[in-house]
Design a protein around this motif. Structure first.
Motif, short mmCIF file in Angstrom:
data_model
loop_
_atom_site.label_atom_id
_atom_site.label_comp_id
_atom_site.label_asym_id
_atom_site.label_seq_id
_atom_site.Cartn_x
_atom_site.Cartn_y
_atom_site.Cartn_z
N ASN A 153 5.95 9.14 -26.59
CA ASN A 153 4.82 8.29 -26.99
C ASN A 153 3.59 9.12 -27.33
O ASN A 153 2.86 8.82 -28.29
CB ASN A 153 4.49 7.30 -25.88
CG ASN A 153 5.57 6.25 -25.70
OD1 ASN A 153 6.47 6.13 -26.53
ND2 ASN A 153 5.51 5.50 -24.63
N GLY A 154 3.35 10.17 -26.53
CA GLY A 154 2.19 11.02 -26.80
C GLY A 154 2.30 11.72 -28.14
O GLY A 154 1.33 11.78 -28.91
N LEU A 155 3.50 12.26 -28.45
CA LEU A 155 3.68 12.92 -29.73
C LEU A 155 3.55 11.95 -30.89
O LEU A 155 3.01 12.31 -31.94
CB LEU A 155 5.05 13.61 -29.77
CG LEU A 155 5.13 14.97 -29.07
CD1 LEU A 155 6.50 15.58 -29.30
CD2 LEU A 155 4.06 15.92 -29.58
N ALA A 156 4.04 10.74 -30.72
CA ALA A 156 3.89 9.73 -31.78
C ALA A 156 2.41 9.47 -32.05
O ALA A 156 1.99 9.38 -33.22
CB ALA A 156 4.60 8.44 -31.37
N ILE A 157 1.61 9.37 -31.00
CA ILE A 157 0.17 9.15 -31.18
C ILE A 157 -0.48 10.36 -31.83
O ILE A 157 -1.33 10.22 -32.72
CB ILE A 157 -0.49 8.84 -29.82
CG1 ILE A 157 0.05 7.51 -29.26
CG2 ILE A 157 -2.01 8.76 -29.96
CD1 ILE A 157 -0.41 7.21 -27.85
N THR A 166 9.33 6.82 -33.74
CA THR A 166 9.31 7.74 -32.61
C THR A 166 8.77 7.08 -31.35
O THR A 166 9.28 7.30 -30.25
CB THR A 166 8.46 8.98 -32.95
OG1 THR A 166 9.00 9.63 -34.10
CG2 THR A 166 8.43 9.95 -31.78
N PHE A 167 7.73 6.27 -31.50
CA PHE A 167 7.11 5.64 -30.34
C PHE A 167 8.13 4.75 -29.63
O PHE A 167 8.84 3.97 -30.26
CB PHE A 167 5.90 4.81 -30.76
CG PHE A 167 5.03 4.39 -29.61
CD1 PHE A 167 3.98 5.18 -29.19
CD2 PHE A 167 5.27 3.21 -28.93
CE1 PHE A 167 3.17 4.81 -28.12
CE2 PHE A 167 4.48 2.82 -27.86
CZ PHE A 167 3.43 3.62 -27.46
N GLU A 168 8.21 4.90 -28.33
CA GLU A 168 9.17 4.14 -27.52
C GLU A 168 8.56 2.79 -27.18
O GLU A 168 7.97 2.59 -26.12
CB GLU A 168 9.53 4.92 -26.26
CG GLU A 168 10.70 4.35 -25.48
CD GLU A 168 12.00 4.43 -26.25
OE1 GLU A 168 12.59 3.36 -26.47
OE2 GLU A 168 12.40 5.53 -26.64
N TRP A 169 8.70 1.84 -28.12
CA TRP A 169 8.10 0.52 -27.92
C TRP A 169 8.69 -0.19 -26.70
O TRP A 169 8.02 -0.99 -26.05
CB TRP A 169 8.29 -0.34 -29.18
CG TRP A 169 7.67 0.27 -30.39
CD1 TRP A 169 8.31 0.99 -31.36
CD2 TRP A 169 6.28 0.26 -30.75
NE1 TRP A 169 7.42 1.43 -32.31
CE2 TRP A 169 6.16 0.99 -31.97
CE3 TRP A 169 5.13 -0.28 -30.18
CZ2 TRP A 169 4.93 1.18 -32.61
CZ3 TRP A 169 3.91 -0.10 -30.83
CH2 TRP A 169 3.82 0.62 -32.01
N LEU A 178 0.19 8.82 -17.82
CA LEU A 178 -0.48 10.10 -17.61
C LEU A 178 0.00 11.14 -18.62
O LEU A 178 -0.82 11.84 -19.24
CB LEU A 178 -0.23 10.59 -16.18
CG LEU A 178 -0.80 11.97 -15.83
CD1 LEU A 178 -2.32 11.95 -15.89
CD2 LEU A 178 -0.33 12.42 -14.46
N VAL A 179 1.31 11.26 -18.78
CA VAL A 179 1.86 12.24 -19.72
C VAL A 179 1.45 11.91 -21.14
O VAL A 179 1.11 12.81 -21.93
CB VAL A 179 3.40 12.31 -19.59
CG1 VAL A 179 3.99 13.21 -20.67
CG2 VAL A 179 3.79 12.82 -18.21
N THR A 180 1.47 10.63 -21.49
CA THR A 180 1.03 10.23 -22.83
C THR A 180 -0.41 10.64 -23.07
O THR A 180 -0.75 11.23 -24.12
CB THR A 180 1.16 8.71 -23.00
OG1 THR A 180 2.53 8.32 -22.83
CG2 THR A 180 0.69 8.28 -24.39
N ALA A 181 -1.28 10.36 -22.12
CA ALA A 181 -2.70 10.67 -22.27
C ALA A 181 -2.95 12.17 -22.35
O ALA A 181 -3.71 12.64 -23.22
CB ALA A 181 -3.49 10.06 -21.11
N VAL A 182 -2.31 12.94 -21.48
CA VAL A 182 -2.53 14.39 -21.48
C VAL A 182 -1.98 15.02 -22.76
O VAL A 182 -2.56 15.97 -23.29
CB VAL A 182 -1.90 15.04 -20.23
CG1 VAL A 182 -2.05 16.56 -20.27
CG2 VAL A 182 -2.54 14.49 -18.97
N THR A 183 -0.86 14.50 -23.27
CA THR A 183 -0.32 15.00 -24.54
C THR A 183 -1.33 14.83 -25.66
O THR A 183 -1.52 15.72 -26.50
CB THR A 183 0.99 14.27 -24.90
OG1 THR A 183 1.96 14.49 -23.88
CG2 THR A 183 1.54 14.76 -26.23
N VAL A 184 -2.00 13.68 -25.69
CA VAL A 184 -2.97 13.41 -26.74
C VAL A 184 -4.25 14.22 -26.53
O VAL A 184 -4.80 14.80 -27.48
CB VAL A 184 -3.30 11.90 -26.79
CG1 VAL A 184 -4.42 11.62 -27.80
CG2 VAL A 184 -2.05 11.10 -27.14
N ILE A 185 -4.72 14.28 -25.29
CA ILE A 185 -6.00 14.92 -25.01
C ILE A 185 -5.88 16.45 -24.99
O ILE A 185 -6.73 17.16 -25.54
CB ILE A 185 -6.56 14.43 -23.66
CG1 ILE A 185 -6.85 12.93 -23.73
CG2 ILE A 185 -7.82 15.19 -23.29
CD1 ILE A 185 -7.20 12.31 -22.40
#
Length: 521
Positions: free
Chosen positions: A124-128, A355-358, A377-384
């Motif tokens: 999800n983070g990579l998709a964002i 890619t996003f895991e809906w 948490l992992v999604t947010a840290v991947t983006v930030i």
């Protein structure tokens, strides 16, 4: 909505056509990541060619595409700015050697330790991140030299062409799957823009906006074959210490992103890649990059998804993408330069949606709150921050959550045997999280002279468990009693240095534990 993953068997036609599609999508990202790292565009294009060719030929995951990536580029910035591009080439060589060693020592297997919520957060983070990266294509350079958002007819045409690209990718497979929908969409939009002379930005416009004003008119993506050259740095210990920190981070970021992408493609295609072989492939590719003037890289989830969606399954797809990219650089740069950015953005938007895991939104309602927290948490840290930090944070938090939840999972069943000895049958792990509860399980005052702890259904996992056992033995000894231990595993015996005089071991009935197999690596 979009059938981003298809399960057609790979063949030569699908691999070749999907490879051409991937090559078109590689160009703008390779150029963009080169500018992120502070190097010339051709260094990024060379990296995309060499990474794609070598990892496709000898890597462990057919169908996965590697090239210059943003995660690696960000790590390079400080080194390039402070010491120059030659030190970057040396750092990439060293990073490649470290990755080869990781494969030789079969460390790729440890990617299996990444928990499922961390994988979901990674995806999800990579998709964002991919989505946010495409928004930069909706910006233009104003006459005053500032970057501003598109407006008016330019914005309207950009949105319309992106929508057209996505519509072609969605509807064409319902009519035919003979040609990759993404390739058809790119060609169709390119012909439409130039045939009708529409107001649309192209790849060369994007490159010119990234260059200094005096270089914009002469900007081109044409180049020559990369040539071998040993990085021009002093061969000293000081140089080694300068590049080592960057090389270690490049090694880890590259392997984490590549092995997680490998696992993702495994799940989506119901096949199995080889993690250790991919480590070696990535290492060889990065080493060659350093000697041939490339910025190195790793697996690219966006381009890998384009390849899989277009029918690419075999090694030929990645090899084709690399060779076609080189062909564009050498012979057909003007064709690449005229591709509208809207077509490539549309392709990447489809990748984002696929890619996003809906399903993670539904999963959240069915899992415990700890897993949901790790996912977000992992999604947010991947983006930030970046992928490597996100995965490390996710694994650590998951491990702590696991330890906390299992801290009280150690229980005991006691009885008096025929000899009048009291036997405590442990069930559950003895480790740092459970030692406090472990100490409360015993009745030192009321127990007989001989006490037995049976580890047939338990195991000592760390030095905290040994210390707790040793402390318990001391307490029994202070009361004039003896503590005996049975069914201890051979791996744990070596840890019992302090408590060895209290230990009674039944060798024939001891369980045998094995380290995870390397056979599947």
């Amino acid at each position: 909505m979009f059938d981003i993953i298809t399960r057609r068997d790979g063949n030569v036609k699908n691999d070749v056509l999907s490879g051409i599609t991937v090559a078109l999508a590689l160009v703008p990202e390779a150029v963009a990541f080169a500018f992120v790292a502070g190097v010339e565009p051709m260094i990024g294009l060379y990296a995309a060619f060499m990474m794609g060719l070598i990892t496709s030929a000898i890597g462990g995951r057919p169908g996965m595409i590697s090239g210059a990536t943003g995660a690696m580029a960000v790590v390079m910035v400080a080194l390039v700015a402070e010491h120059g591009v030659q030190y970057l080439f040396a750092a990439v060589v060293l990073a490649g050697v470290l990755q080869i060693l990781a494969g030789v020592f079969r460390l790729g297997k440890f990617i299996r330790l990444v928990p499922y919520p961390v994988m979901l957060g990674f995806v999800n983070g990579l998709a964002i991140v991919i989505f946010l990266a495409q928004l930069g294509q909706f910006q233009v350079l104003s006459p005053a030299g500032t970057v501003e958002w598109m407006q008016g007819s330019m914005l309207a045409w950009m949105v319309g062409l992106v929508a057209l690209t996505m519509a072609i990718i969605y509807f064409l497979p319902k009519l035919t799957t003979a040609i990759p929908a993404s390739l058809v969409a790119i060609v169709t939009v390119t012909l439409l823009v130039h045939g009708l002379d529409l107001e649309a930005r192209t790849v060369i416009d994007f490159v010119r906006d990234l260059l200094p004003a005096e270089q914009r008119e002469s900007a081109t993506l044409a180049g020559e074959l990369p040539s071998f050259a040993i990085p021009m740095v002093p061969l000293t210990w000081e140089t080694f210490m300068i590049i080592l920190p960057t090389s270690i981070i490049l090694c880890l970021v590259g392997l984490i992103e590549s092995l997680l992408t490998l696992s993702l493609i495994d799940d989506m295609t119901d096949t199995r890649g080889r993690g250790n072989k991919e480590c070696v492939g990535q290492g060889v590719a990065n080493t060659v990059n350093g000697f041939f003037g490339g910025m190195g890289g790793c697996a690219m989830i966006g381009q890998s998804m384009i390849n899989i969606n277009s029918g690419g399954r075999g090694r030929l797809s990645g090899i084709t993408a690399a060779l076609v990219l080189l062909g564009f650089i050498l012979f057909a740069a003007p064709l690449i330069e005229m591709i509208p950015l809207a077509a490539l953005v549309g392709v990447m938007f489809v990748v984002v949606i696929g890619t996003f895991e809906w399903a993670s939104f539904r999963i959240i309602r069915g899992v415990n709150k700890e897993d949901a927290f790790v996912l977000f948490l992992v999604t947010a840290v991947t983006v930030i921050a970046d992928l490597a930090i996100a995965v490390v944070v996710g694994v650590i938090v998951s491990a702590l959550v696991f330890a906390w939840k299992h801290a009280r999972h150690i229980v005991v069943h006691s009885h008096i045997d025929n000899d009048g000895w009291k036997v405590y049958e442990l069930d559950g792990p003895l480790f740092f999280g459970s030692v406090s509860h472990f100490r409360d399980l015993f009745d030192i005052e009321g127990d007989p002279e001989h006490v037995v702890i049976d580890f047939n259904k338990s195991r000592i996992w760390d030095s905290s468990g040994i210390d707790a056992l040793d402390s318990l033995a001391d307490k029994y000894e202070a009361k004039g009693k003896k503590l005996h231990i049975r069914h201890i595993s051979s791996e744990c015996r070596g840890l019992l240095n302090n408590a060895d005089k209290f230990v009674e071991i039944n060798v024939h009935e001891d369980p045998r534990y094995r380290i995870m197999s390397d056979e599947l690596g």
